[in-house]
Enzyme design. Structure first.
Site, mmCIF file in Angstrom:
data_model
loop_
_atom_site.group_PDB
_atom_site.id
_atom_site.type_symbol
_atom_site.label_atom_id
_atom_site.label_comp_id
_atom_site.label_asym_id
_atom_site.label_seq_id
_atom_site.Cartn_x
_atom_site.Cartn_y
_atom_site.Cartn_z
ATOM 1 N N ASP A 172 22.267 -68.806 -6.463
ATOM 2 C CA ASP A 172 22.208 -67.358 -6.717
ATOM 3 C C ASP A 172 23.625 -66.783 -6.749
ATOM 4 O OD1 ASP A 172 20.249 -64.815 -6.536
ATOM 5 O OD2 ASP A 172 22.107 -64.394 -5.448
ATOM 6 N N TYR A 224 30.301 -61.135 -7.991
ATOM 7 C CA TYR A 224 30.799 -62.058 -6.959
ATOM 8 C C TYR A 224 32.100 -62.734 -7.391
ATOM 9 C CZ TYR A 224 25.976 -61.736 -5.115
ATOM 10 O OH TYR A 224 24.764 -61.305 -4.657
ATOM 11 N N LYS A 267 23.507 -61.836 -12.175
ATOM 12 C CA LYS A 267 23.071 -60.428 -12.143
ATOM 13 C C LYS A 267 23.997 -59.542 -12.959
ATOM 14 C CE LYS A 267 21.733 -61.459 -7.387
ATOM 15 N NZ LYS A 267 22.795 -62.242 -6.768
ATOM 16 N N HIS A 306 21.282 -55.784 -10.995
ATOM 17 C CA HIS A 306 21.738 -55.938 -9.606
ATOM 18 C C HIS A 306 21.324 -54.764 -8.721
ATOM 19 C CE1 HIS A 306 25.112 -58.195 -7.308
ATOM 20 N NE2 HIS A 306 24.223 -57.724 -6.460
ATOM 21 N N LYS A 352 23.125 -67.915 2.410
ATOM 22 C CA LYS A 352 24.485 -68.272 1.986
ATOM 23 C C LYS A 352 25.210 -69.015 3.092
ATOM 24 C CE LYS A 352 29.136 -67.323 2.130
ATOM 25 N NZ LYS A 352 30.021 -67.134 3.307
ATOM 26 N N VAL A 408 29.079 -71.584 3.225
ATOM 27 C CA VAL A 408 30.042 -72.458 2.541
ATOM 28 C C VAL A 408 30.323 -73.689 3.391
ATOM 29 C CG1 VAL A 408 31.118 -70.631 1.158
ATOM 30 C CG2 VAL A 408 31.986 -71.094 3.472
HETATM 31 N N1 LIG Z 1 21.116 -58.634 -4.744
HETATM 32 C C1 LIG Z 1 21.966 -58.160 -3.867
HETATM 33 O O1 LIG Z 1 22.357 -56.976 -3.878
HETATM 34 C C2 LIG Z 1 22.466 -59.075 -2.796
HETATM 35 C C3 LIG Z 1 23.129 -58.549 -1.685
HETATM 36 C C4 LIG Z 1 23.566 -59.454 -0.698
HETATM 37 C C5 LIG Z 1 23.322 -60.819 -0.848
HETATM 38 N N2 LIG Z 1 22.688 -61.290 -1.964
HETATM 39 C C6 LIG Z 1 22.451 -62.752 -2.169
HETATM 40 O O2 LIG Z 1 21.831 -63.283 -1.017
HETATM 41 C C7 LIG Z 1 22.633 -64.340 -0.479
HETATM 42 C C8 LIG Z 1 22.491 -64.424 1.033
HETATM 43 O O3 LIG Z 1 22.773 -63.201 1.647
HETATM 44 P P1 LIG Z 1 24.111 -62.925 2.510
HETATM 45 O O4 LIG Z 1 25.191 -63.799 2.031
HETATM 46 O O5 LIG Z 1 24.340 -61.456 2.479
HETATM 47 O O6 LIG Z 1 23.680 -63.242 4.003
HETATM 48 P P2 LIG Z 1 22.943 -64.408 4.831
HETATM 49 O O7 LIG Z 1 22.594 -65.546 3.956
HETATM 50 O O8 LIG Z 1 21.892 -63.753 5.638
HETATM 51 O O9 LIG Z 1 24.072 -64.826 5.875
HETATM 52 C C9 LIG Z 1 25.268 -65.429 5.468
HETATM 53 C C10 LIG Z 1 26.173 -65.518 6.703
HETATM 54 O O10 LIG Z 1 25.567 -66.327 7.709
HETATM 55 C C11 LIG Z 1 26.393 -67.462 7.996
HETATM 56 N N3 LIG Z 1 25.458 -68.592 8.145
HETATM 57 C C12 LIG Z 1 24.829 -69.273 7.149
HETATM 58 N N4 LIG Z 1 24.021 -70.212 7.654
HETATM 59 C C13 LIG Z 1 24.135 -70.137 8.991
HETATM 60 C C14 LIG Z 1 23.552 -70.873 10.046
HETATM 61 N N5 LIG Z 1 22.702 -71.865 9.800
HETATM 62 N N6 LIG Z 1 23.869 -70.524 11.318
HETATM 63 C C15 LIG Z 1 24.742 -69.523 11.559
HETATM 64 N N7 LIG Z 1 25.341 -68.795 10.607
HETATM 65 C C16 LIG Z 1 25.036 -69.100 9.312
HETATM 66 C C17 LIG Z 1 27.349 -67.582 6.833
HETATM 67 O O11 LIG Z 1 28.610 -68.075 7.220
HETATM 68 P P3 LIG Z 1 29.292 -69.407 6.577
HETATM 69 O O12 LIG Z 1 29.338 -69.264 5.097
HETATM 70 O O13 LIG Z 1 30.633 -69.406 7.226
HETATM 71 O O14 LIG Z 1 28.422 -70.550 7.024
HETATM 72 C C18 LIG Z 1 27.508 -66.122 6.390
HETATM 73 O O15 LIG Z 1 28.455 -65.470 7.219
HETATM 74 C C19 LIG Z 1 24.045 -63.959 -0.958
HETATM 75 O O16 LIG Z 1 24.965 -65.016 -0.851
HETATM 76 C C20 LIG Z 1 23.755 -63.523 -2.371
HETATM 77 O O17 LIG Z 1 23.560 -64.639 -3.201
HETATM 78 C C21 LIG Z 1 22.247 -60.438 -2.911
#
Ligand SMILES: NC(=O)c1ccc[n+]([C@@H]2O[C@H](COP(=O)([O-])OP(=O)(O)OC[C@H]3O[C@@H](n4cnc5c(N)ncnc54)[C@H](OP(=O)(O)O)[C@@H]3O)[C@@H](O)[C@H]2O)c1
Length: 281
Positions: A50, A55, A80, A113, A236, A238
């Site tokens: 995604d 981004y 998006k 988006h 998400k 990395v």
């Molecule tokens: N449509 C929209 O408007 C919108 C908005 C926001 C996000 N998104 C999409 O949704 C995806 C996910 O959302 P998000 O990135 O906001 O947040 P998320 O997936 O809820 O959380 C990501 C955060 O959690 C950490 N993390 C990941 N796995 C973990 C684990 N197993 N244990 C502890 N910490 C962990 C990551 O750090 P590290 O990378 O350091 O592991 C990062 O800081 C985005 O990447 C994007 O593709 C879409």
């Protein structure tokens, strides 16, 4: 290469299959960082990536897809359309720009988006999305951050029901209102920020207890709740070990009582922007 049981597939309202769990790449830096994350994800068994024009990492995603050697049809790529490009011609041009960065032949899922800016242009953007769909440049089209009143407005102007609504969704923001509306209309919900961006949900005592019971991590307990709630989910990371952890969800099951305990965590607490009040363009 992939020791996980197969990721379940969901079927969108136009018959296209989408993996239920994917990798989000928001804030994964363009170049080496995003490429390594996508490679680690493919290695772990992910097939859904995604990204978004905003981004700034579509080129890295596209390069990793090509370098992976995986058949294109095994991979599901979402990107998006950014808010500044809702005018019809702008939307088509923005799509071409995303395509030239991704360079992957076609897009599996193209999303508006945000329902922003609030100058009523998203139905126009939707007409461009319909053209891209009819021209077979995208396999499915959808929206993101749409509340029910945005969907009402969109559906007044079109017979094409979005395949997906990607919204902020986690145990502290369960958004039942949007989920019910979308379920009634055949729109799949995709949970973004599913781990609340490593926020409070991961530390919550309900999650701690459930993860302890199953010998899993708090992130796995939360992601399993998304899966059992029939949501598509795109955590998400990395970090390769977390990328693996976030897909290792298919050797345990939450009980009805555990599902209800997580449902009880809902506080309507948003960590991202509210689509009704977001001020960015
Ligand atoms: N449509 C929209 O408007 C919108 C908005 C926001 C996000 N998104 C999409 O949704 C995806 C996910 O959302 P998000 O990135 O906001 O947040 P998320 O997936 O809820 O959380 C990501 C955060 O959690 C950490 N993390 C990941 N796995 C973990 C684990 N197993 N244990 C502890 N910490 C962990 C990551 O750090 P590290 O990378 O350091 O592991 C990062 O800081 C985005 O990447 C994007 O593709 C879409």
């Amino acid at each position: 290469m992939n020791n996980n049981p197969a990721v379940p597939m969901m079927t969108l309202n136009n018959g296209v299959a989408i993996p239920q769990v994917g990798l989000g790449v928001y804030e994964a830096a363009e170049g080496a960082e995003v490429e390594a994350a996508v490679h680690a994800a493919f290695e772990a068994g992910y097939r859904l990536i995604d990204t978004a024009a905003i981004y700034g990492n579509e080129a890295g995603v596209g390069k990793a897809v090509k370098d992976s050697g995986l058949p294109r049809e095994e991979i599901f790529i979402t990107t998006k359309l950014w808010n500044a490009n809702h005018a019809y011609d702008d939307a088509l041009r923005a799509f071409d720009e995303s395509m030239s960065r991704l360079d992957c032949g076609y897009i599996d899922l193209y999303l508006i988006h945000w329902p922003l800016p609030m100058d009523g242009k998203f139905p126009e953007a939707w007409r461009a999305m319909e053209k891209l769909y009819n021209d077979k440049r995208v396999r499915a089209i959808g929206v993101s951050n749409f509340k029910n009143h945005h969907l009402d407005e969109l559906l007044k102007s079109t017979a094409t029901v979005p395949a997906v609504n990607q919204i902020e969704l986690h145990p502290m923001l369960q958004d039942k209102e949007t989920r019910v509306y979308c379920a009634e209309r055949g729109i799949a919900i995709e949970s973004y920020s599913p781990l609340m961006r490593a926020g409070e949900a991961l530390e919550h005592p309900v999650i701690a207890e459930i993860s302890r019971q199953h010998g899993k991590t708090p992130a796995q307990a939360i992601l399993r709740w998304h899966v059992q709630s029939d949501l598509i989910v795109i955590p998400k990371s990395v970090k390769p070990e977390r990328i693996r952890e976030n897909l290792d969800l298919f050797d345990f099951e939450l009980s009805e009582t555990e599902m209800q305990a997580i449902e009880g965590m809902d506080e309507g607490r948003r960590i991202g922007a509210d689509p009704d009040t977001a001020s960015f363009k």
